[in-house]
Design a protein around this motif. Structure first.
Motif, short mmCIF file in Angstrom:
data_model
loop_
_atom_site.label_atom_id
_atom_site.label_comp_id
_atom_site.label_asym_id
_atom_site.label_seq_id
_atom_site.Cartn_x
_atom_site.Cartn_y
_atom_site.Cartn_z
N LEU A 1 0.77 -1.10 -0.04
CA LEU A 1 0.02 -0.17 -0.09
C LEU A 1 0.63 1.52 0.05
O LEU A 1 0.60 2.20 -0.53
CB LEU A 1 -0.82 -0.05 1.32
N THR A 2 1.91 1.35 0.96
CA THR A 2 2.84 2.45 0.97
C THR A 2 3.53 2.63 -0.35
O THR A 2 3.55 3.50 -1.10
CB THR A 2 3.80 2.17 2.11
N SER A 3 4.11 1.53 -1.01
CA SER A 3 4.48 1.43 -2.30
C SER A 3 3.78 2.22 -3.41
O SER A 3 4.23 3.05 -3.95
CB SER A 3 5.15 0.14 -2.73
N LEU A 4 2.67 1.63 -3.47
CA LEU A 4 1.72 2.01 -4.34
C LEU A 4 1.36 3.62 -4.37
O LEU A 4 1.15 4.27 -5.51
CB LEU A 4 0.30 1.23 -4.59
N SER A 5 1.00 4.01 -3.26
CA SER A 5 0.87 5.48 -2.87
C SER A 5 2.23 6.30 -3.42
O SER A 5 1.97 7.32 -4.01
CB SER A 5 0.58 5.70 -1.13
N GLY A 6 3.16 6.10 -2.96
CA GLY A 6 4.45 6.70 -3.60
C GLY A 6 4.58 6.68 -5.11
O GLY A 6 4.95 7.81 -5.54
N ALA A 7 4.23 5.40 -5.55
CA ALA A 7 4.43 5.32 -7.10
C ALA A 7 3.51 6.27 -7.93
O ALA A 7 3.78 6.87 -8.85
CB ALA A 7 4.35 4.10 -7.37
N THR A 8 2.35 6.23 -7.07
CA THR A 8 1.25 7.26 -7.96
C THR A 8 1.73 8.58 -7.99
O THR A 8 1.62 9.42 -8.89
CB THR A 8 0.04 7.16 -7.21
N ALA A 9 2.38 9.30 -6.74
CA ALA A 9 2.76 10.70 -6.86
C ALA A 9 3.87 10.87 -7.61
O ALA A 9 3.95 11.88 -8.18
CB ALA A 9 3.28 10.96 -5.09
N ALA A 10 4.81 9.79 -7.80
CA ALA A 10 6.15 9.94 -8.68
C ALA A 10 5.61 10.11 -10.00
O ALA A 10 6.10 10.46 -10.61
CB ALA A 10 7.01 8.82 -8.37
N LEU A 11 4.58 9.28 -10.40
CA LEU A 11 4.12 9.10 -11.92
C LEU A 11 3.64 10.47 -12.15
O LEU A 11 3.51 11.02 -13.04
CB LEU A 11 3.24 7.89 -12.02
N ALA A 12 2.86 11.07 -11.09
CA ALA A 12 2.22 12.56 -11.34
C ALA A 12 3.48 13.40 -11.72
O ALA A 12 3.47 14.35 -12.63
CB ALA A 12 1.60 12.91 -10.10
N ILE A 13 4.45 13.37 -11.00
CA ILE A 13 5.73 14.20 -11.22
C ILE A 13 6.21 13.82 -12.57
O ILE A 13 6.59 14.79 -13.37
CB ILE A 13 6.89 13.98 -10.06
N LEU A 14 6.50 12.55 -12.91
CA LEU A 14 7.22 12.26 -14.04
C LEU A 14 6.26 12.73 -15.47
O LEU A 14 6.65 13.29 -16.16
CB LEU A 14 7.18 10.69 -14.33
N SER A 15 4.71 12.68 -15.27
CA SER A 15 3.80 12.93 -16.33
C SER A 15 3.98 14.48 -16.57
O SER A 15 4.01 14.85 -17.64
CB SER A 15 2.50 12.66 -15.89
N ALA A 16 3.94 15.13 -15.52
CA ALA A 16 4.00 16.54 -15.37
C ALA A 16 5.37 17.01 -16.26
O ALA A 16 5.18 18.06 -17.23
CB ALA A 16 4.07 17.33 -14.09
N GLY A 17 6.53 16.60 -15.64
CA GLY A 17 7.87 16.94 -16.34
C GLY A 17 7.87 16.60 -18.11
O GLY A 17 8.27 17.20 -18.64
N SER A 18 7.13 15.56 -18.14
CA SER A 18 7.02 15.01 -19.74
C SER A 18 6.20 16.25 -20.57
O SER A 18 6.48 16.51 -21.46
CB SER A 18 6.62 13.83 -19.84
N TYR A 19 5.00 16.38 -19.92
CA TYR A 19 4.28 17.51 -20.66
C TYR A 19 5.13 18.71 -20.57
O TYR A 19 5.15 19.12 -22.08
CB TYR A 19 3.03 17.74 -19.67
N LEU A 20 5.59 19.16 -19.84
CA LEU A 20 6.48 20.65 -19.95
C LEU A 20 7.64 20.40 -20.88
O LEU A 20 7.56 21.49 -21.63
CB LEU A 20 6.81 21.03 -18.47
N GLN A 21 8.22 19.32 -20.83
CA GLN A 21 9.26 19.25 -21.93
C GLN A 21 8.92 19.17 -23.03
O GLN A 21 9.53 19.95 -24.03
CB GLN A 21 10.16 17.97 -21.40
N SER A 22 7.76 18.59 -23.49
CA SER A 22 7.16 18.48 -24.91
C SER A 22 6.83 19.90 -25.27
O SER A 22 6.97 20.22 -26.52
CB SER A 22 6.16 17.41 -25.01
N SER A 23 6.27 20.60 -24.38
CA SER A 23 6.02 22.07 -24.61
C SER A 23 7.09 23.04 -25.04
O SER A 23 6.92 23.99 -25.84
CB SER A 23 5.06 22.62 -23.67
N ASP A 24 8.05 22.80 -24.30
CA ASP A 24 9.49 23.64 -24.23
C ASP A 24 10.71 22.56 -24.57
O ASP A 24 11.36 22.59 -23.37
CB ASP A 24 9.43 24.66 -23.16
N PRO A 25 10.91 22.21 -25.57
CA PRO A 25 12.28 21.04 -25.57
C PRO A 25 13.60 21.87 -25.37
O PRO A 25 14.29 20.66 -24.96
CB PRO A 25 11.95 20.76 -27.08
#
Length: 495
Positions: free
Chosen positions: A341-365
């Protein structure tokens, strides 16, 4: 009533024995030898992610086709499905030792074919052979370790198999970096994979069979000889009497177990639902994507150099290994369920950061800061995933099935793992091309949330329980009674 060996009541009588088992050279030796199967799995996972960068340079058709790249990666997983599906039968009929030796032979053959591959299609065939070996090993190693371990430390020892997987991944990135300037690059990277299999084959020739399997095959003298390496005389007598009684009961219950028999008993069906569900969510939450494609993901985040991508992937693999070591400690202290349960909670938050970084990078390579945000998210994902959802599915699956179903259910649940891994690895590049990298990780984050509630609602805590105490959980659940683990621990001396 006297407590049975390994039960919760027995542990309360002899708490000091848990420490002594960790000092037993035989237990440690068996665990290390069986864990080489995990090393093979981990090395193959990591090495193809780096080798793929150079395979594209040598084969134009691979460079121009995302489908061929996905197939080179995922064909090993197709082989693993075949290996896992047949591995359960091999384990039940021929034993854990011969299953391991078979896996080593197939893996070595596959490594040789890959290293000499003249084109992409022979390389794909070699990946298929490698996968079959990995699939057999993935079914065998956790069960062999579990059945050769006292229940007091079973969770930690089974988790060392996952540590070997992550250690193999880390080793593969080191070797990838070492061969980046050597002629033949990827051929050396893939060919070296056969060396651990040869080592394990040689070591396993001198190790015995699982004592529990020997009891089931009515080879009691051999089983007692093995058990004498694990327990002192006082515990040995209790353990022999206990396993003799259990084996007789299981032999009466064991007829010709078929795959469909798993679904005819509500108890076994419930256990398989949990075991297979954990294996499915381990893959659907993205670990195969991260480990098979981490250099590619890093390049998609704006870091184009092959060497830099491999170096950053090495750091990620190192964090994976460190997280797994932490998980080995935590799994028998905090328990399987809470850790997941702890692992999944942290992984969810990390994927949100990874996704946000990917969106921002694609908008400003041109802005490397956004790429680094994605890398941080990737590292955090591994840091949270590795201690929990890395070892928990394999540990739980080695514990929750009755002996007569352990090989079949273990093979079926591992097959579920590989099928899900094929789906993820065969589709990632295509999905990323069509939806974008950020959207791909949003989907994984949603799946993590679903997995969290699956664990919360269905997965029991098996920490500190014997195989028979775990079986009692499914009997009670089949009757609609959801007893928690604490109630078993409190009455453990009655079993």
């Amino acid at each position: 009533m006297k407590a049975t060996p390994g039960s919760s009541g027995y542990l309360e009588l002899y708490p000091e024995r848990k420490i002594s088992y960790f000092k037993n050279p035989y237990i440690l030796g068996v665990t290390a030898a069986a864990g080489i199967g995990g090393l093979l799995f981990g090395y193959d996972t990591g090495v193809i992610s780096g080798a793929l960068l150079y395979i594209k340079d040598d084969f134009v058709d691979v460079r121009n086709s995302s489908f061929l790249q996905e197939t080179i990666v995922s064909m090993a997983l197709v082989g693993a499905i075949i290996g896992a599906a047949t591995g359960g039968w091999i384990n039940d009929v021929f034993g854990r030792k011969k299953a391991t030796l078979t896996a080593d032979v197939v893996f070595t053959l596959g490594s040789t074919v890959m290293a000499a591959a003249p084109d992409a299609y022979v390389l794909i065939f070699g990946r298929l052979l490698i996968g079959i070996g990995v699939g057999i090993a993935s079914v065998t190693a956790p069960v062999y370790i579990a059945e050769s371990s006292p229940s007091e430390i079973r969770g930690s020892l089974v988790s060392t198999n996952v540590l070997m997987i992550t250690g193999g991944q880390f080793l593969s990135y080191l070797i990838n970096l070492a061969f980046t300037e050597v002629p033949g690059t990827w051929r050396w990277m893939l060919g070296v994979a056969g060396l651990p299999a040869v080592i394990q084959f040689c070591v396993m020739l001198f190790l015995p069979e699982s004592p529990r399997w020997l009891f089931l095959k009515n080879r009691k003298d051999e089983a007692i000889s093995v058990l004498s390496n694990i327990y002192n005389y006082e515990r040995l007598e209790d353990e022999v009497n206990y396993l003799t009684a259990v084996a007789e009961q299981e032999l009466q219950e064991r007829k010709n177990i078929r795959y469909m028999d798993v679904f005819q008993s509500k108890e076994i069906r419930n256990a398989f639902f949990v075991g297979a569900g954990l294996q499915a969510f381990q893959q659907f939450t993205g670990i195969s994507i991260v480990m098979y494609y981490s250099p590619t993901i890093i390049q998609m985040a704006g870091f184009n150099s092959n060497q830099l991508a491999l170096l950053l992937s090495l750091i990620v693999a190192g964090m994976n290994a460190a997280g797994t070591i932490l998980g080995i400690y935590l799994i028998d202290h905090t328990g399987r369920r809470k850790l997941a349960l702890t692992s999944l909670s942290g992984a969810t938050a990390a994927l949100a950061i990874l996704s946000a970084g990917s969106y921002l990078q694609s908008s400003d390579p041109a802005n490397k800061t956004f790429g680094w945000i994605a890398i941080v998210g990737l590292a955090l994902y591994i840091l949270f995933f590795a201690p929990g959802m890395g070892p928990v599915p394999w540990t739980v699956n080695s514990e929750i099935y009755p002996e007569e179903f352990r090989g079949v259910c273990g093979g079926m649940s591992a097959t579920v793992n590989w099928i899900c891994s094929v789906i993820m690895s065969e589709s990632f590049l295509s999905v990323s091309d069509s939806m974008g990298l950020g959207s791909s990780f949003v989907i994984l984050g949603v799946i993590c949330v679903v997995a969290f509630f699956f664990v919360l609602l269905f997965v029991p805590e098996t920490k500190g329980l014997t195989f028979e105490e775990v079986a009692l959980i499914w009997k009670r659940r089949a009757r609609g009674k959801y007893y928690d683990t604490q109630s078993l621990l409190e009455t453990g001396s009655q079993f």
